[in-house]
Structure formats: structure tokens, C-alpha cells
Design a protein around this motif. Structure first.
Motif, PDB file in Angstrom:
ATOM      1  N   TYR A   8      43.263 -18.133  71.265  1.00  0.00           N
ATOM      2  CA  TYR A   8      43.347 -16.705  70.971  1.00  0.00           C
ATOM      3  C   TYR A   8      43.605 -16.515  69.479  1.00  0.00           C
ATOM      4  CZ  TYR A   8      43.994 -16.185  75.986  1.00  0.00           C
ATOM      5  OH  TYR A   8      43.825 -16.226  77.340  1.00  0.00           O
ATOM      6  N   CYS A  10      45.138 -13.389  66.755  1.00  0.00           N
ATOM      7  CA  CYS A  10      45.725 -12.072  66.573  1.00  0.00           C
ATOM      8  C   CYS A  10      44.934 -11.298  65.520  1.00  0.00           C
ATOM      9  CB  CYS A  10      47.188 -12.203  66.137  1.00  0.00           C
ATOM     10  SG  CYS A  10      47.990 -10.605  65.849  1.00  0.00           S
ATOM     11  N   ARG A  11      44.568 -10.067  65.848  1.00  0.00           N
ATOM     12  CA  ARG A  11      43.831  -9.215  64.905  1.00  0.00           C
ATOM     13  C   ARG A  11      44.707  -8.743  63.749  1.00  0.00           C
ATOM     14  NH1 ARG A  11      40.239  -4.962  68.451  1.00  0.00           N
ATOM     15  NH2 ARG A  11      39.372  -6.479  69.903  1.00  0.00           N
ATOM     16  N   GLY A  38      35.786  -9.265  81.513  1.00  0.00           N
ATOM     17  CA  GLY A  38      36.960  -9.091  80.670  1.00  0.00           C
ATOM     18  C   GLY A  38      38.190  -9.843  81.160  1.00  0.00           C
ATOM     19  N   LEU A  46      40.491 -11.315  78.161  1.00  0.00           N
ATOM     20  CA  LEU A  46      39.751 -11.110  76.923  1.00  0.00           C
ATOM     21  C   LEU A  46      40.679 -10.701  75.788  1.00  0.00           C
ATOM     22  CD1 LEU A  46      37.000 -11.006  75.522  1.00  0.00           C
ATOM     23  CD2 LEU A  46      36.733  -8.670  76.355  1.00  0.00           C
ATOM     24  N   HIS A  47      41.734  -9.934  76.096  1.00  0.00           N
ATOM     25  CA  HIS A  47      42.695  -9.476  75.099  1.00  0.00           C
ATOM     26  C   HIS A  47      44.117  -9.711  75.587  1.00  0.00           C
ATOM     27  CE1 HIS A  47      39.458  -7.470  73.015  1.00  0.00           C
ATOM     28  NE2 HIS A  47      39.144  -6.845  74.121  1.00  0.00           N
ATOM     29  N   ASP A  61      42.604 -11.612  70.575  1.00  0.00           N
ATOM     30  CA  ASP A  61      41.319 -11.775  71.249  1.00  0.00           C
ATOM     31  C   ASP A  61      41.162 -13.209  71.741  1.00  0.00           C
ATOM     32  OD1 ASP A  61      40.247  -9.145  70.593  1.00  0.00           O
ATOM     33  OD2 ASP A  61      40.115  -9.892  68.533  1.00  0.00           O
TER      34      ASP A  61
END
Length: 69
Positions: A8, A10-11, A38, A46-47, A61
Motif C-alpha cells: 500500500y 499513502c497519498r 474494490g 483497494l483503499h 491505495d
């Protein structure tokens, strides 16, 4: 025998981190299921949320499953 680890990112802070490990067949089917719905059969999403080092809360993500020996 190779394993695959969920990755994953992080945005908000950009940190990449890992989730659970599995075998090749589940990694492929789980990634396909996530792309379509998803969420995977085995709980991979997915998130997700991420607690950043500075105390912020970011959105992460699912990137895929990385092969690990």
C-alpha cells in the motif's frame, strides 16, 4: 517457494507499507477481484487509512502484491 506481500502507499505522506502475505494463486485472484469490486475475497481492500509519522491521517491505495523470497 515464493510468497507475495500486499503493498500500500499513502497519498498524503507517500509512505509505502506492506500488509499480509499469501501464495501466487491467491495474490493473482485477489488483485483481480480488487480491480473489479474494490475489495478482495480475503479482505484486501483497494483503499485504507494510514497514520502518518507527523500525526496526520492519510488515504492509502493498494498497489499490488510484491513477490518476496
Amino acid at each position: 517457494m515464493a510468497e507475495y506481500q500486499a503493498i500500500y502507499k499513502c497519498r498524503l505522506c507517500g509512505e509505502e507499507y506492506s500488509g499480509g502475505r499469501t501464495g501466487a494463486a491467491i495474490a493473482i485472484s485477489e488483485t483481480t477481484k480488487i480491480a473489479v469490486d474494490g475489495v478482495g475475497i480475503h479482505g484486501t481492500r483497494l483503499h485504507g487509512t494510514h497514520n502518518c509519522d507527523d500525526g496526520s491521517c492519510g488515504l492509502a491505495d493498494f498497489l499490488g502484491f510484491r513477490k518476496v523470497e
